[in-house]
Design an enzyme around this catalytic site. Structure first.
Site, mmCIF file in Angstrom:
data_model
loop_
_atom_site.group_PDB
_atom_site.id
_atom_site.type_symbol
_atom_site.label_atom_id
_atom_site.label_comp_id
_atom_site.label_asym_id
_atom_site.label_seq_id
_atom_site.Cartn_x
_atom_site.Cartn_y
_atom_site.Cartn_z
ATOM 1 N N THR A 130 2.235 3.592 -0.829
ATOM 2 C CA THR A 130 0.891 3.603 -0.268
ATOM 3 C C THR A 130 0.723 2.501 0.763
ATOM 4 O OG1 THR A 130 -1.451 3.214 -0.827
ATOM 5 C CG2 THR A 130 0.171 2.184 -2.237
ATOM 6 N N ASP A 131 -0.212 2.705 1.688
ATOM 7 C CA ASP A 131 -0.535 1.645 2.644
ATOM 8 C C ASP A 131 -1.305 0.504 1.989
ATOM 9 O OD1 ASP A 131 -2.990 2.914 2.278
ATOM 10 O OD2 ASP A 131 -3.358 3.279 4.410
ATOM 11 N N GLU A 132 -1.773 0.694 0.775
ATOM 12 C CA GLU A 132 -2.552 -0.349 0.100
ATOM 13 C C GLU A 132 -1.716 -1.582 -0.229
ATOM 14 O OE1 GLU A 132 -5.373 0.862 -2.910
ATOM 15 O OE2 GLU A 132 -5.311 2.932 -2.196
ATOM 16 N N TYR A 155 -3.367 -1.760 -8.977
ATOM 17 C CA TYR A 155 -2.633 -0.578 -8.516
ATOM 18 C C TYR A 155 -1.721 -0.914 -7.351
ATOM 19 C CZ TYR A 155 -1.765 3.444 -5.527
ATOM 20 O OH TYR A 155 -1.162 4.361 -4.702
ATOM 21 N N LYS A 159 2.473 -0.944 -6.991
ATOM 22 C CA LYS A 159 3.218 -0.168 -6.004
ATOM 23 C C LYS A 159 4.056 -1.085 -5.108
ATOM 24 C CE LYS A 159 3.314 3.626 -5.337
ATOM 25 N NZ LYS A 159 4.231 4.673 -5.874
#
Length: 345
Positions: A130-132, A155, A159
Site C-alpha cells: 500500500t501507499d500508506e 496497519y 505492511k
C-alpha cells in the site's frame, strides 16, 4: 503460468484471480476465509479446470509449506492481509500476526520451493502493498518508489514491515521478488466496511453517511480491475528486485467523493430528498493521514501501463454494481464489525 494467489477470496485478490484465469493462467487461490473474504467473489471462475482453492491461513507455516508442495507454483502473488485501518487501531496484534508473521511464513515456503526447483529464473514472489507505508503528504508532492517509509497506523506499519521482509529475502537469499504499492482501491465486491461501500449502503438504507473530520483528507482512487491488470503486468514484465507504485491518477477529497456518489444515486435511485442530506461529519480517526498521491512515472515509463478508468466512470460502475447485487452485500451485513464505528481509540 501457475500462480499462487494469497487472499484470493478478498476484494483485490478476487479481482486478480478473475483476471488471471481469464488470461489463461492456472490459479491456486489460498485464503483463510476471514470476515472480509467471500468465495462468491470468485464464483464466476470456480468451475474452471485452471482454478483451485486452498483453505489455508498464512499464519500456519506448515499448512503454507504443504500448499507449495502440492501445487508447485511458478509465481506467488501475495495479497492476503488484514487491511482495515480502523480495525488495526482496535486490535493491532492480528495485523502483526497476519501481515508480518504471515508474510515471513510465505517467504520461507517460497524460498524452500524455489530452491527445490533448482532456483528457476522465471520464478517470482510478488508482494502487493500500500501507499500508506509512506505516511502522509502535505498539499503538494507525490509518493515515488524512493520516498522514505513513515507509516502512521498499525496497519501501515505492519505492511511496511512486510515490505522490508520481502526486500531482505531478495537481497539476502536471492529470491526473485517484486513489490507494488498501490493507492486506494474501489469497485465491485468491495467489503462493506470501507468508505465507498459504506456511503452507498448507508445512503440506500436512509442512514447517516459518516465522514471523518471535515472530509478534507485526500486519496488517489484506483479502480480495482485496473489494479488487477497492473499487478499481472508487473508480475510478468517487472524487473526483479524493483518496486512499482500503482496509482489511479484520480485524487479527490473524501467529502467530494461522497458527494459524487450521492449525485450518482440521485440519478439512478432517486428519493424525495437528495442523498447528500444524509452526510454527517463525525469524530476523526486517530492519526488520520491527510493526503496520499502517487507518482506513476515508473509504471508508465518502464511498463507502459496507466489506469483506464476515470474516477467518474469507476464510481458509476461501482454504484451500478451495488444496485444490481443486493444479494451479495445483504449476506455480509451481519458479519462482525460491519455497520459499527471502529477505531476511535
Amino acid at each position: 503460468m501457475k500462480l499462487l494467489v494469497t487472499g484470493g477470496a478478498g476484494f483485490i485478490g478476487s479481482a486478480v484471480v478473475r483476471q488471471a484465469v481469464a488470461q489463461g493462467h492456472e490459479v491456486v487461490n489460498l485464503d483463510a476465509l476471514t470476515y472480509a473474504a467471500c468465495l462468491e467473489n470468485v464464483a464466476s471462475v470456480a468451475d474452471q479446470e485452471t482454478y483451485a482453492f486452498e483453505h489455508c491461513d498464512i499464519r500456519d507455516a506448515a499448512a503454507v509449506e504443504a500448499v507449495f508442495e502440492r501445487h508447485a507454483p511458478d509465481a506467488v502473488m501475495h495479497l492476503a492481509a488484514e487491511s482495515h485501518v480502523d480495525r488495526s487501531i482496535d486490535g493491532p496484534g492480528l495485523f502483526i500476526e497476519t501481515n508480518v508473521n504471515g508474510t515471513f511464513n510465505l517467504l520461507q515456503a517460497a524460498r524452500a520451493h524455489w530452491e527445490r526447483q533448482g532456483r528457476p529464473e522465471g520464478f517470482r514472489f510478488h508482494h502487493i502493498s500500500t501507499d500508506e507505508v509512506y505516511g502522509s503528504l502535505g498539499a503538494e508532492g507525490q509518493f515515488t518508489e524512493d520516498t522514505p517509509y513513515a507509516p502512521n497506523s498499525p496497519y501501515s506499519a505492519s505492511k511496511a514491515a512486510s515490505d522490508h521482509l520481502v526486500r531482505a529475502w531478495g537481497e539476502t537469499y536471492g529470491l526473485p521478488v517484486v513489490i507494488t504499492n498501490c493507492s486506494n482501491n474501489y469497485g465491485p465486491f468491495h467489503f462493506p466496511e470501507k468508505l465507498i461501500p459504506v456511503v452507498i449502503l448507508n445512503a440506500l438504507a436512509g442512514k447517516e453517511i459518516p465522514v471523518y473530520g471535515k472530509g478534507e483528507n485526500v486519496r488517489d482512487w484506483l479502480f480495482v480491475e485496473d489494479h488487477a491488470d497492473a499487478l499481472l503486468t508487473v508480475l510478468q514484465r517487472g524487473e526483479v528486485g524493483r518496486s512499482y507504485n500503482i496509482g489511479g491518477e484520480n485524487e479527490a477529497r473524501n467529502i467530494d467523493l461522497v458527494r459524487m456518489i450521492c449525485a450518482i444515486l440521485d440519478e439512478l435511485r432517486p428519493q424525495e430528498r437528495p442523498y447528500s442530506s444524509l452526510i454527517s461529519f463525525v469524530q476523526d480517526r486517530p492519526g488520520h493521514d491527510m493526503r496520499y498521491a502517487i507518482d506513476p512515472s515508473r509504471m508508465r515509463g518502464e511498463l507502459n501501463w496507466r489506469p483506464s478508468v476515470t474516477l467518474e466512470q469507476g464510481l458509476r460502475k461501482t454504484v451500478e454494481w451495488y444496485l444490481e447485487n443486493e444479494v451479495w452485500w445483504r449476506a455480509l451485513q451481519d458479519r462482525e464489525g460491519v455497520g459499527v464505528r471502529l477505531g476511535k481509540a
